[in-house]
Write an enzyme that holds these catalytic residues in place. Structure first.
Site, PDB file in Angstrom:
ATOM      1  CB  CYS A   2      -2.631  10.362  13.118  1.00  0.00           C
ATOM      2  SG  CYS A   2      -2.809   9.071  11.917  1.00  0.00           S
ATOM      3  NE  ARG A  27      -6.202   8.643   9.824  1.00  0.00           N
ATOM      4  CZ  ARG A  27      -6.260   8.946   8.539  1.00  0.00           C
ATOM      5  NH1 ARG A  27      -7.068   8.281   7.755  1.00  0.00           N
ATOM      6  NH2 ARG A  27      -5.513   9.903   8.035  1.00  0.00           N
ATOM      7  CD1 TRP A  76       2.122   7.883  14.519  1.00  0.00           C
ATOM      8  CD2 TRP A  76       3.090   9.400  13.182  1.00  0.00           C
ATOM      9  NE1 TRP A  76       3.189   7.290  13.888  1.00  0.00           N
ATOM     10  CE2 TRP A  76       3.802   8.190  13.074  1.00  0.00           C
ATOM     11  CE3 TRP A  76       3.510  10.513  12.434  1.00  0.00           C
ATOM     12  CZ2 TRP A  76       4.906   8.051  12.246  1.00  0.00           C
ATOM     13  CZ3 TRP A  76       4.611  10.378  11.617  1.00  0.00           C
ATOM     14  CH2 TRP A  76       5.299   9.160  11.527  1.00  0.00           C
ATOM     15  CG  ASN A 102      -4.578  15.196  11.158  1.00  0.00           C
ATOM     16  OD1 ASN A 102      -4.248  15.132  12.339  1.00  0.00           O
ATOM     17  ND2 ASN A 102      -5.542  14.454  10.644  1.00  0.00           N
ATOM     18  N   GLY A 103      -0.858  17.400   9.821  1.00  0.00           N
ATOM     19  CA  GLY A 103       0.059  17.964   8.838  1.00  0.00           C
ATOM     20  C   GLY A 103       1.303  18.532   9.483  1.00  0.00           C
ATOM     21  CD  GLU A 491       3.803  -6.195   1.437  1.00  0.00           C
ATOM     22  OE1 GLU A 491       2.784  -6.074   2.157  1.00  0.00           O
ATOM     23  OE2 GLU A 491       4.563  -5.241   1.185  1.00  0.00           O
ATOM     24  CE  LYS A 495       1.678  -6.200   4.914  1.00  0.00           C
ATOM     25  NZ  LYS A 495       2.512  -5.039   4.648  1.00  0.00           N
ATOM     26  CD  GLU A 498       4.186  -2.807   7.533  1.00  0.00           C
ATOM     27  OE1 GLU A 498       3.868  -1.677   7.130  1.00  0.00           O
ATOM     28  OE2 GLU A 498       3.619  -3.846   7.140  1.00  0.00           O
ATOM     29  CG  HIS A 514      26.479 -10.645  -5.346  1.00  0.00           C
ATOM     30  ND1 HIS A 514      27.676 -10.879  -5.993  1.00  0.00           N
ATOM     31  CD2 HIS A 514      25.516 -11.191  -6.133  1.00  0.00           C
ATOM     32  CE1 HIS A 514      27.450 -11.525  -7.118  1.00  0.00           C
ATOM     33  NE2 HIS A 514      26.144 -11.726  -7.232  1.00  0.00           N
ATOM     34  CE  LYS A 613      -4.503   0.888   6.137  1.00  0.00           C
ATOM     35  NZ  LYS A 613      -3.861  -0.400   5.781  1.00  0.00           N
TER      36      LYS A 613
END
Length: 618
Positions: A2, A27, A76, A102-103, A491, A495, A498, A514, A613
């Site tokens: 990361c 991050r 990561w 990274n990637g 949202e 939060k 997370e 429903h 991040k």
């Protein structure tokens, strides 16, 4: 992924690299490592866990020699679990080449089999080790011809065989004082100092040393030495570097009086919104000024369809944007998960505008979706916070948030900035289509009051903490809203999930019956976003449905609403504003609720588990 930091200069590389890694901790990562070049040798230390674990190992046994060239990485986990052998940097089997990455290397399995057949032996499960081994394979036969070094030639040859994304830094023990960096789909920035260079995947690790930076573009690389650097494409075509100024300052990345970056950024929202509005609103004339869109005003006004794409919090902001563009600007709009958009053969017709929303401007899925839409003929607009980021550079036009660096993994002030920009874009288009100056003036007056109104909401932090404490042991929550406040419910739930690891779901309030109503049991906390507005009475009916089944009602309601207190167990209030602007206020209590829940449960607020991040892999 990361985080990448690398250094070439005259200073002690180790301390600078470790400090740079700490700047990138926000991050998200699960292991860390460092490589120092000294006396024609590559000295490497790696550790699972936080950077502090790596530091401790360096102090008590794994000391590295002093050196002025080095690189470091926070990983990561993607290919292989977070273990020391999977941590970066990775070397080839002769310890001649070291590499951080990274990637994702998509064809790593094929390349690995090829290298095994050539006699190479692997020690990790990662795709990155394959790339290090591939560079070494080409280095053994490369010649210094047309580029600065054999290493650069080998890196170019290796990258021609690779499919996927990468931001890499490479060193070779046989080429001391040389660093090779390259990127495709994963950001890399070269900080240009006085007789030194700091390379990083994020400007946060650079700004302490220099504000002069070069942003590498896709398929570009650089050969960096103490006495200078050269940039070129991976096909060895020279590139003239463009040096730019980093927008933010180091002090913006400090905690100050706050315990966590998330709390700091929640409290920064009034100032962030003011910064986002600055220079873009003329209250005297009732006018929106968006210089970044002026070139494409005609296309925006004549747009037949808008597609908004993003991930996570940015996707929720996009949902608010859908309401704004359809309600205010009268343009058919839909919101797409960026991760799904490019894989379902989307239909892009004439007059389509795609809006890519991303705090970092590097989100891989959003970037890929934007590129797909652009390739099919759509006008591309970026709503981005990070100046100079890939999406910001590749879109046809755009608007920066200017809310300052966001360090907490759970986005807060960027969400507010995204909604502000979407509001301005909707008004910018609406005024040129049908909206009277008087109506726009009313909107802009209301918008200018939002920063002070957010401050009033923030004053309830201790009350929110007290109420949150009553329910923090409950493992299942619902967040319900209607209209503009349905995305806010999503949202709020995100939060809480997370950062506190509590299971929470956001829903349109009418959809509860429903199916999800079956979840409600005695004492279950259910958060309703219920300010005065066009669907207020409907929301009150939904509250009664939950209350009749034993749920505990936590309401976000308008100041002065006495009736809500008769049906809700707890009430957080927000000042009254125009309905399209309500999300800027109603989201704030939910951010504080999630923050206090996480602290009360002993969670790492700024670095929640398993999250990063900026997600730069698909």
């Amino acid at each position: 992924m990361c985080g990448i930091v690398a250094y070439v200069g005259r200073k002690n590389a180790q301390s600078l690299l470790l400090e740079g890694l700490k700047r990138l901790e926000y991050r998200g990562y699960d292991s860390a490592g460092i490589c120092i070049q000294h006396n024609h040798e590559l000295h490497i230390a790696r550790a699972v866990g936080r950077i502090s674990v790596l530091e401790s190992s360096l102090e008590h046994g794994s000391q590295l020699p002093p050196g002025h060239v080095g690189m470091a990485h926070t990983r990561w986990a993607t290919h292989g679990p977070p273990t020391e052998c999977n941590a970066h940097p990775h070397c080839d089997d002769h310890k001649n080449i070291a590499l951080v990455h990274n990637g994702i290397i998509e064809n790593y399995a094929t390349l690995k089999q090829f290298l095994i057949e050539k006699g190479h032996k692997f020690s990790s499960q990662t795709d990155t080790e394959v790339l290090a081994m591939l560079v070494a394979h080409f280095y053994s036969t490369a010649e210094s011809n047309g580029v600065a070094s054999k290493l650069a030639k080998a890196v170019q040859a290796a990258l021609h065989e690779v499919r996927g994304t990468y931001g890499i830094a490479v060193m070779c023990k046989d080429e001391p004082d040389t660093l090779i960096v390259a990127r495709k789909g994963s950001p890399l920035i070269i900080g240009v100092g006085s007789g030194e260079y700091v390379v990083a995947s994020d400007a946060a690790a650079i700004v302490e040393h220099t504000t002069q930076v070069v942003y590498l573009n896709d398929n570009e690389m650089a050969v960096i030495k103490k006495d200078g650097f050269k940039t070129m494409t991976t096909d060895d075509v020279p590139v003239t570097p463009e040096i730019k100024e980093v927008e933010f300052k180091l002090e913006q990345m400090e905690l100050g009086k706050f315990e966590h970056f998330m709390l700091k950024e929640i409290h920064e929202q009034p100032q962030a919104i003011e910064n986002c509005l600055r220079g873009r609103v003329d209250l005297q004339e009732g006018r929106v000024i968006l210089g970044g869109l002026n070139k494409y005003t005609r296309e925006l006004v004549r747009a037949r369809r808008v597609i908004i794409t993003g991930c996570g919090t940015a996707w929720h902001a996009g949902l608010v944007g859908e309401y704004l563009l359809e309600d205010v600007a009268k343009i058919p709009t839909e919101v797409e998960y960026a991760s799904e958009f490019r894989y379902r053969n989307p239909i892009i017709e004439d007059g389509t505008v795609v809006v890519a929303i991303s705090q970092s401007g590097e989100t891989a899925d959003t970037l890929a979706a934007m590129r797909e839409a652009k390739e099919r003929g759509a006008l591309s607009i970026g709503i981005i916070n990070t100046v100079g980021s890939t999406i910001a550079r590749e879109t046809d036009a755009g608007v920066y948030l200017h809310v300052g660096p966001e360090i907490g993994v759970a986005s807060t002030k960027a969400f507010s900035g995204q909604i502000v920009v979407e509001t301005l874009v909707a008004l910018f288009i609406a005024r040129r289509k049908y909206m009277s100056q008087q109506v726009q003036h009313e909107f802009l007056n209301a918008l200018s009051k939002i920063p002070q109104q957010v401050k009033r909401v923030l004053e309830q932090s201790e009350q929110i903490k007290k109420i949150t404490a009553e329910y923090v042991s409950r493992e299942n929550w619902l967040f319900l809203g209607r209209g503009y406040n349905y995305p806010v419910a999503l949202e709020g739930a995100l939060k809480l999930k997370e950062i506190s690891y509590i299971h929470a779901e956001g829903l349109p309030a009418a959809e509860m019956k429903h199916g999800p109503i079956a979840l409600i049991n005695q004492g279950m906390p259910v958060v309703f976003i219920a300010p005065k507005g066009s669907q207020y009475e409907k929301v009150l009916g939904n509250i009664q449905e939950v209350k009749a089944r034993g749920g505990k009602i936590i309401a976000v309601a308008s100041e002065g609403d006495e009736h809500i207190h008769t049906v809700a167990d707890h009430v957080f209030t927000v000042p009254e504003t125009l309905e399209p602007l309500q999300p800027l206020l109603t989201v704030v209590p939910l951010q504080l609720l999630a923050y206090h829940a996480a602290v009360l449960r002993g969670c790492n607020v700024d670095k929640p588990r398993n999250l990063a991040k900026s997600v730069t892999v698909e």
